[in-house]
Design a protein around this motif. Structure first.
Motif, short mmCIF file in Angstrom:
data_model
loop_
_atom_site.label_atom_id
_atom_site.label_comp_id
_atom_site.label_asym_id
_atom_site.label_seq_id
_atom_site.Cartn_x
_atom_site.Cartn_y
_atom_site.Cartn_z
N GLU A 186 46.21 43.21 68.96
CA GLU A 186 45.91 41.89 68.39
C GLU A 186 44.92 42.06 67.24
O GLU A 186 44.03 42.91 67.29
N ILE A 187 45.07 41.26 66.20
CA ILE A 187 44.15 41.33 65.06
C ILE A 187 42.79 40.77 65.50
O ILE A 187 42.70 39.64 65.99
N PRO A 188 41.73 41.55 65.36
CA PRO A 188 40.39 41.06 65.75
C PRO A 188 40.02 39.79 64.99
O PRO A 188 40.33 39.65 63.80
N ALA A 189 39.36 38.89 65.67
CA ALA A 189 38.96 37.62 65.05
C ALA A 189 38.06 37.85 63.84
O ALA A 189 38.08 37.08 62.87
N LEU A 190 37.26 38.92 63.89
CA LEU A 190 36.36 39.22 62.78
C LEU A 190 37.14 39.46 61.50
O LEU A 190 36.72 39.02 60.42
N TYR A 191 38.30 40.13 61.61
CA TYR A 191 39.11 40.38 60.41
C TYR A 191 39.67 39.07 59.86
O TYR A 191 39.68 38.85 58.64
N ILE A 192 40.16 38.24 60.77
CA ILE A 192 40.76 36.96 60.35
C ILE A 192 39.73 36.10 59.63
O ILE A 192 40.03 35.40 58.66
N LYS A 193 38.51 36.17 60.10
CA LYS A 193 37.44 35.35 59.51
C LYS A 193 36.96 35.92 58.19
O LYS A 193 36.70 35.19 57.23
N SER A 194 36.89 37.26 58.09
CA SER A 194 36.23 37.88 56.94
C SER A 194 37.09 37.92 55.69
O SER A 194 36.57 37.83 54.57
N LEU A 195 38.39 38.09 55.84
CA LEU A 195 39.25 38.21 54.66
C LEU A 195 39.17 36.98 53.75
O LEU A 195 38.92 37.12 52.54
N PRO A 196 39.37 35.77 54.28
CA PRO A 196 39.26 34.60 53.40
C PRO A 196 37.87 34.44 52.78
O PRO A 196 37.74 33.95 51.65
N GLU A 197 36.84 34.85 53.52
CA GLU A 197 35.48 34.72 52.99
C GLU A 197 35.28 35.57 51.75
O GLU A 197 34.42 35.25 50.90
N GLN A 198 36.02 36.67 51.61
CA GLN A 198 35.86 37.56 50.47
C GLN A 198 36.75 37.18 49.30
O GLN A 198 36.66 37.78 48.22
N THR A 199 37.63 36.20 49.51
CA THR A 199 38.62 35.86 48.49
C THR A 199 37.96 35.43 47.18
O THR A 199 38.38 35.84 46.09
N ALA A 200 36.94 34.64 47.27
CA ALA A 200 36.30 34.14 46.04
C ALA A 200 35.71 35.28 45.23
O ALA A 200 35.87 35.34 44.00
N VAL A 201 35.04 36.20 45.90
CA VAL A 201 34.43 37.34 45.20
C VAL A 201 35.50 38.21 44.56
O VAL A 201 35.39 38.63 43.40
N ILE A 202 36.55 38.47 45.32
CA ILE A 202 37.62 39.33 44.82
C ILE A 202 38.36 38.64 43.68
O ILE A 202 38.75 39.28 42.69
N HIS A 203 38.52 37.31 43.78
CA HIS A 203 39.21 36.60 42.71
C HIS A 203 38.38 36.60 41.43
O HIS A 203 38.92 36.63 40.32
N GLU A 204 37.08 36.56 41.57
CA GLU A 204 36.22 36.62 40.38
C GLU A 204 36.41 37.94 39.65
O GLU A 204 36.48 37.99 38.40
N ALA A 205 36.53 39.03 40.43
CA ALA A 205 36.80 40.33 39.82
C ALA A 205 38.18 40.35 39.18
O ALA A 205 38.40 40.98 38.13
N TRP A 206 39.14 39.69 39.85
CA TRP A 206 40.50 39.57 39.26
C TRP A 206 40.42 38.89 37.91
O TRP A 206 41.03 39.35 36.94
N LEU A 207 39.68 37.80 37.83
CA LEU A 207 39.57 37.04 36.59
C LEU A 207 39.03 37.92 35.46
O LEU A 207 39.60 37.98 34.36
N THR A 208 37.95 38.62 35.74
CA THR A 208 37.36 39.50 34.73
C THR A 208 38.33 40.60 34.33
O THR A 208 38.52 40.90 33.14
N GLY A 209 38.94 41.19 35.32
CA GLY A 209 39.84 42.30 35.05
C GLY A 209 41.07 41.90 34.28
O GLY A 209 41.50 42.61 33.35
N ILE A 210 41.68 40.78 34.64
CA ILE A 210 42.92 40.38 33.97
C ILE A 210 42.65 40.03 32.52
O ILE A 210 43.43 40.34 31.62
N LEU A 211 41.50 39.35 32.27
CA LEU A 211 41.18 39.01 30.89
C LEU A 211 40.93 40.28 30.06
O LEU A 211 41.38 40.39 28.92
N THR A 212 40.23 41.22 30.65
CA THR A 212 39.92 42.46 29.93
C THR A 212 41.18 43.26 29.63
O THR A 212 41.42 43.68 28.48
N ASN A 213 42.00 43.47 30.64
CA ASN A 213 43.17 44.33 30.47
C ASN A 213 44.25 43.69 29.60
O ASN A 213 44.88 44.36 28.78
N VAL A 214 44.46 42.39 29.79
CA VAL A 214 45.44 41.71 28.95
C VAL A 214 44.96 41.68 27.51
O VAL A 214 45.74 41.87 26.56
#
Length: 678
Positions: A639-667
């Protein structure tokens, strides 16, 4: 002047009447008269006083009488005896007169016409010339048996023995002592061309073609012989040969239709004959059909009838080993070798099982060397013989010797998967330990790099070799060629992540399991998301993306393999989050090629695509890491540990911010939008 014939001399001076009669019957049986029975009795036991006649008991055919004579004055005797035969046997329509004396063709023609007119009989005369040709050219064994004369084997004699005994792995040493299968094939082919109605010649040709594994030709010859044969037992034997041919074709082509047809034929033969070999043949077919229990039953029935049948012991042993009953199987193979110490298949099978199960490589090598000493061309009968010999040598660390064997076999079977894999493993060890093997290894691995046939082990070794020899630029070219890239640079994309070529190569070891994941989580799903957002990636993006996501899979799978996936520890969670970030970076690294094949002409179009790319940056990385997590934990039935289920969405904003910077730079870099990228 021709030398006198020892056969004729013995025929005239060294054989008694009873021996002459026995010789005649043996020869006539081989001519196709298989049911000759006595029809009279001897009245005079003198040297030239043979007057006995015989008849043919075949059903539904005209009766034939056979008369044998050693008399010098054979003609008067022939007339008297035919009168007697026809007086006592009204059913006789044909007479075969066999004489040890010379009779001219003119005389034979005259007598045939005379008896046809006077007695309505068909007369066939066989004289001393018939004896000489048959005994010197075709039946030398009968010359030895009845006359004590040793006649050098001829193609005709060799062909006759095949007609009588067939040609198999069991009797090949004896049958081929003075000839070869190719010569026999030529002899039988000539016989069938000279006499297309000769059932025995077609059967001999079928036996030889079957032995040579030319199954199509064997089946054709068998069918012709079946149509011509008048003997019921011979027809059953021909049907058995036909069933064996069909079974071999079915095994080679993995055709259950052919195997089931062979099964049907063997069942019919067992109902009529029920010989040990018939149960053995049926067991072979049942094994190929995956009916292991039934196959075992019929092997055992074969051995009940003939406990000395070594080949049946061997095949039963192989079957039991495949059924995970190794000890029973090895006991059967040992029994086969007790009965027949030179049974090649048993020697090779025992050696292979030792290499796999017991690690007894020393005895395995001895067994393989014994097999090759018995038959230097063993590969023709057991194609994997060299593989097991070399593998046993590898177990003992004798890699150089093993490589010599593998290379020699690959010269004749370059596409053998097993030999190829073994050669890769051997060369992988040798080039790392001995620089002298680097050129040979590089040549070997390079040959196997093909974008249409993905040989990842060869790619890994070649990339490692090039990197170890400080030729990284060549390694990048090899990788791009392997992926079939023409326009995009995987090197640039990896540097943006950043990943090295070694990081990518290291992850390729898990490609087999990664492929299973991708079957359940295909990349086409992301293509649909991109298309819905009016994004059209470059044609080469899917191929590169498929391989660049491998390091993410490898990173998380390796961690989960180390620990219990249910532990929910901070260390494991950190690896999961690192994988999440890596996945996002991989997508971002494609830059403009993820959005559109080429730079859009208008700024408006560029802005629209970049906006949509920013939008999908929240979804795609999270979807990929979630699918990956579900696959790995699901494969472990956890079974997927509850900690994993909780933590992934919490990191989405941080990871998306890096996506934003990276996509603008590379494009911005790809589309030369310097001010925007800044």
């Amino acid at each position: 002047m021709a030398a006198p014939s020892p056969v004729l001399y013995a025929l005239h001076h060294s054989i008694e009447p009873q021996g002459f009669e026995n010789l005649c019957v043996d020869l006539l049986v081989r001519e196709g008269h298989s049911r000759i029975i006595p029809g009279g009795k001897s009245r005079d036991h003198g040297r030239d006083a043979e007057v006995r006649y015989w008849t043919d008991s075949k059903r539904d055919v005209p009766q034939t009488a056979f008369q044998f004579s050693m008399e010098v004055k054979w003609e008067a005797k022939l007339r008297k005896d035919i009168a007697k035969i026809t007086r006592h046997s009204a059913s006789i329509e044909r007479v075969v007169f066999v004489s040890s004396r010379p009779i001219t063709i003119e005389k034979q023609d005259k007598l045939r016409d005379e008896f046809k007119a006077s007695h309505q009989l068909t007369l066939q005369i066989l004289d001393e010339a018939w004896f000489r040709i048959r005994l010197e050219e075709e039946h030398a064994d009968l010359a030895l048996k009845h006359l004590g004369i040793t006649v050098p084997p001829t193609p005709g004699f060799n062909a006759t023995q095949i007609k009588l005994q067939g040609l198999s792995d069991e009797n090949q040493q004896e049958m081929l002592r003075h000839t070869s299968p190719e010569k026999l094939r030529a002899t039988f082919t000539a016989q069938t061309q000279a006499d297309p109605e000769n059932s025995g010649a077609w059967k001999g040709l079928a036996d030889v073609c079957y032995f040579l594994r030319d199954y199509d030709s064997a089946l054709l010859a068998t069918s012709k012989s079946l149509k011509l044969s008048q003997d019921e037992i011979e027809k059953l034997n021909l049907t058995a040969l036909k069933a064996n041919i069909i079974a071999e074709q079915g095994i080679a082509s993995e055709s259950r239709l052919l195997l089931n047809k062979a099964k049907e034929l063997f069942l019919a033969i067992i109902a009529r004959l029920g010989r040990s070999i018939d149960y053995y043949n049926l067991a072979n077919v049942l094994g190929a059909l995956g009916q292991q229990e039934a196959s075992e039953l019929h092997y055992r029935r074969s051995l009940e009838i003939d406990p000395s049948y070594a080949q049946s012991w061997k095949n039963l042993g192989s079957l039991l080993i495949n059924m995970n009953r190794r000890e029973e199987g090895m006991a059967c193979i040992d029994r086969a070798l007790e009965l027949k110490p030179d049974l090649l298949e048993a020697l090779c099978t025992k050696a292979s099982v030792m290499v796999i199960s017991s690690g007894n490589s020393t005895e395995a090598i001895q067994l393989m060397e014994q097999a090759f000493s018995l038959d230097p061309d063993l590969e023709l009968r057991w194609p994997h013989a060299h593989y097991w010999h070399a593998r046993a040598l590898c177990v003992e660390g004798r890699f150089r010797e093993a490589l010599v064997i593998v290379e020699d076999r690959l010269e004749r079977k370059l596409d053998c998967v097993y030999l190829g894999a073994l050669a890769k493993g051997i060369l992988a060890k040798l080039w790392r330990s001995d620089p002298a093997y680097i050129p040979k290894a590089e040549k070997f691995f390079t040959l196997r790099i093909d974008s249409k046939e993905r040989d990842y082990p060869a790619l890994i070794e070649l990339l490692d070799l090039l990197i170890a020899t400080e030729r990284e630029d060549e390694a990048w070219l090899v990788l791009e060629d392997f992926l079939g890239l023409k326009e995009l640079s995987i090197r640039l994309i990896l540097e943006r992540i950043p990943l090295s070529i070694s990081d990518l190569t290291e992850s390729f070891v898990s490609v087999e399991y990664y492929l299973r994941f991708r079957e359940l989580a295909p990349l086409i799903y992301y293509a649909q998301i991109l298309n819905d957002c009016e994004l059209l990636p470059h044609d080469e993006v899917p191929e590169i993306l498929f391989h660049l996501l491998l390091p993410a899979y490898f990173k998380l799978a390796a961690k989960f393999q180390e620990v219990d996936t249910n532990d929910g520890s901070s260390e494991t969670l950190e690896v999961l989050l690192e994988t999440y970030r890596l996945i996002s970076q991989i997508f971002v690294a494609f830059g403009g090629s993820l959005l559109f094949p080429v730079r859009p002409e208008t700024l408006e179009k560029q802005s629209h695509l970049i906006t949509n790319a920013i939008f999908i940056g929240r979804d795609i990385p999270l979807i990929e890491v979630s699918r990956l997590l579900g696959f790995l934990i699901g494969s472990a039935n956890k079974e997927i540990p509850a900690l994993y289920i909780k933590s992934l969405p919490e990191q989405t904003a941080v990871i998306h911010e890096a996506w934003l910077t990276g996509i603008l730079t590379n494009v911005g870099e790809d589309w030369d939008m310097k001010s925007w990228s800044k």
